[in-house]
Design a protein around this motif. Structure first.
Motif, short mmCIF file in Angstrom:
data_model
loop_
_atom_site.label_atom_id
_atom_site.label_comp_id
_atom_site.label_asym_id
_atom_site.label_seq_id
_atom_site.Cartn_x
_atom_site.Cartn_y
_atom_site.Cartn_z
N ILE A 84 0.85 -1.17 0.00
CA ILE A 84 0.00 0.00 0.00
C ILE A 84 0.90 1.23 0.00
CG2 ILE A 84 -1.74 1.26 1.32
CD1 ILE A 84 -2.41 -1.65 2.48
N GLU A 85 0.59 2.19 -0.85
CA GLU A 85 1.38 3.42 -0.89
C GLU A 85 0.73 4.47 -0.01
OE1 GLU A 85 2.28 4.67 -4.86
OE2 GLU A 85 3.26 2.78 -5.34
N VAL A 86 1.49 4.96 0.97
CA VAL A 86 1.00 5.93 1.94
C VAL A 86 1.73 7.25 1.73
CG1 VAL A 86 0.64 6.38 4.39
CG2 VAL A 86 0.62 4.04 3.56
N TYR A 87 0.98 8.34 1.73
CA TYR A 87 1.55 9.67 1.50
C TYR A 87 2.25 10.16 2.77
CZ TYR A 87 1.80 14.28 -0.68
OH TYR A 87 2.24 15.44 -1.26
N ASN A 88 3.47 10.67 2.62
CA ASN A 88 4.21 11.15 3.78
C ASN A 88 4.30 12.67 3.83
OD1 ASN A 88 6.17 11.82 1.92
ND2 ASN A 88 7.82 10.71 2.93
N GLY A 89 3.54 13.35 2.98
CA GLY A 89 3.56 14.81 2.93
C GLY A 89 4.31 15.33 1.73
N ARG A 90 5.08 14.47 1.09
CA ARG A 90 5.86 14.87 -0.07
C ARG A 90 5.67 13.90 -1.23
NH1 ARG A 90 11.66 14.60 -1.50
NH2 ARG A 90 11.86 13.02 0.10
N LYS A 91 5.63 12.62 -0.91
CA LYS A 91 5.47 11.60 -1.95
C LYS A 91 4.79 10.37 -1.35
CE LYS A 91 9.99 9.66 -1.01
NZ LYS A 91 11.31 9.33 -1.48
N PHE A 92 4.39 9.45 -2.23
CA PHE A 92 3.79 8.20 -1.78
C PHE A 92 4.91 7.19 -1.52
CE2 PHE A 92 0.13 10.11 -3.78
CZ PHE A 92 -0.88 9.77 -2.89
N VAL A 93 4.92 6.62 -0.32
CA VAL A 93 5.95 5.66 0.07
C VAL A 93 5.33 4.27 0.09
CG1 VAL A 93 7.57 5.00 1.89
CG2 VAL A 93 7.06 7.41 1.49
N PRO A 94 5.88 3.31 -0.67
CA PRO A 94 5.32 1.95 -0.65
C PRO A 94 5.54 1.28 0.70
CG PRO A 94 7.17 2.12 -2.20
CD PRO A 94 7.00 3.44 -1.58
N LEU A 95 4.48 0.65 1.21
CA LEU A 95 4.52 -0.02 2.50
C LEU A 95 4.08 -1.46 2.31
CD1 LEU A 95 4.75 0.19 5.64
CD2 LEU A 95 2.34 0.79 5.63
N MET A 96 5.02 -2.40 2.46
CA MET A 96 4.72 -3.82 2.35
C MET A 96 4.25 -4.28 3.74
SD MET A 96 4.68 -6.50 0.53
CE MET A 96 4.67 -8.26 0.70
N VAL A 97 2.99 -4.65 3.86
CA VAL A 97 2.40 -5.00 5.15
C VAL A 97 2.73 -6.44 5.50
CG1 VAL A 97 0.26 -5.14 6.46
CG2 VAL A 97 0.54 -3.37 4.74
N ASN A 98 3.28 -6.66 6.71
CA ASN A 98 3.53 -8.02 7.20
C ASN A 98 2.80 -8.24 8.52
OD1 ASN A 98 5.17 -6.93 9.23
ND2 ASN A 98 7.00 -7.14 8.00
N GLU A 99 2.90 -9.44 9.08
CA GLU A 99 2.13 -9.81 10.27
C GLU A 99 2.44 -8.94 11.48
OE1 GLU A 99 4.33 -12.45 9.15
OE2 GLU A 99 2.92 -13.43 7.82
N GLU A 100 3.70 -8.55 11.63
CA GLU A 100 4.09 -7.78 12.81
C GLU A 100 3.47 -6.38 12.84
OE1 GLU A 100 6.61 -9.54 11.07
OE2 GLU A 100 6.52 -11.15 12.58
N MET A 101 2.94 -5.92 11.71
CA MET A 101 2.36 -4.58 11.62
C MET A 101 0.90 -4.54 12.04
SD MET A 101 3.86 -3.27 8.03
CE MET A 101 5.60 -3.06 7.72
N ILE A 102 0.28 -5.68 12.27
CA ILE A 102 -1.15 -5.73 12.62
C ILE A 102 -1.39 -4.93 13.91
CG2 ILE A 102 -3.03 -7.24 13.40
CD1 ILE A 102 -1.95 -9.37 11.54
N GLY A 103 -2.42 -4.09 13.86
CA GLY A 103 -2.80 -3.32 15.03
C GLY A 103 -2.14 -1.95 15.11
N TYR A 104 -1.27 -1.62 14.18
CA TYR A 104 -0.63 -0.30 14.16
C TYR A 104 -1.30 0.56 13.08
CZ TYR A 104 3.20 -2.12 17.01
OH TYR A 104 3.94 -2.66 18.03
N TYR A 105 -0.97 1.84 13.09
CA TYR A 105 -1.44 2.75 12.05
C TYR A 105 -0.44 2.77 10.90
CZ TYR A 105 -4.57 4.83 15.57
OH TYR A 105 -5.54 5.04 16.51
N PHE A 106 -0.91 3.13 9.69
CA PHE A 106 -0.01 3.28 8.54
C PHE A 106 1.08 4.30 8.85
CE2 PHE A 106 -3.47 2.12 5.24
CZ PHE A 106 -3.11 0.80 5.29
#
Length: 135
Positions: A84-106
């Motif tokens: 998922i590409e998430v905007y950081n204020g300047r550009k879209f940064v690709p974020l590969m979601v894995n199991e350890e990320m569950i329950g956190y915010y983008f």
């Protein structure tokens, strides 16, 4: 003994609050919300925000390239394995979601500020120190 120890290391199964990824994917959003920490649990109890619901619908449709400006979307089990590409204020940064990320915010995984990398200490390290060496 060494080989036995290694085989145990390979068999490590990811669990989130005692549930495997398959069990988590079977839960609806309200049941999953009960497993989250207090701030996110409260947010889901009050009702899943409309922007998160729309995002989840797009995810279910299987769109190949998902982009979002919303950094406050909670990562759920059905997002695992997606990019998922998430905007950081300047550009879209690709974020590969894995199991350890569950329950956190983008937003917790996409930095908005760049880490300062200076040339080195002393003269010439910053603009303000460029005149210090001359006498």
């Amino acid at each position: 003994d060494e080989q036995e120890r290694r085989s145990k290391m390979v068999e490590k199964i990811f669990k989130f609050r005692g549930k495997t990824i398959e069990e988590l994917q079977q839960l609806d959003i309200q049941q999953f919300g009960e497993l989250l920490k207090s701030r996110k649990r409260r947010s889901i109890r009050r009702g899943v925000p409309e922007h998160q619901t729309k995002f989840m619908e797009k995810l279910e449709k299987g769109k190949p390239k998902l982009r979002t400006h919303r950094r406050d979307i909670i990562i759920t089990p059905n997002m695992v394995g997606k990019t998922i590409e998430v905007y950081n204020g300047r550009k879209f940064v690709p974020l590969m979601v894995n199991e350890e990320m569950i329950g956190y915010y983008f937003g917790e995984f996409v930095q908005t500020r760049k880490i300062a990398s200076h040339k080195g200490t002393g003269v010439g390290a910053t603009k303000s120190s460029k005149h210090q060496g001359k006498k």
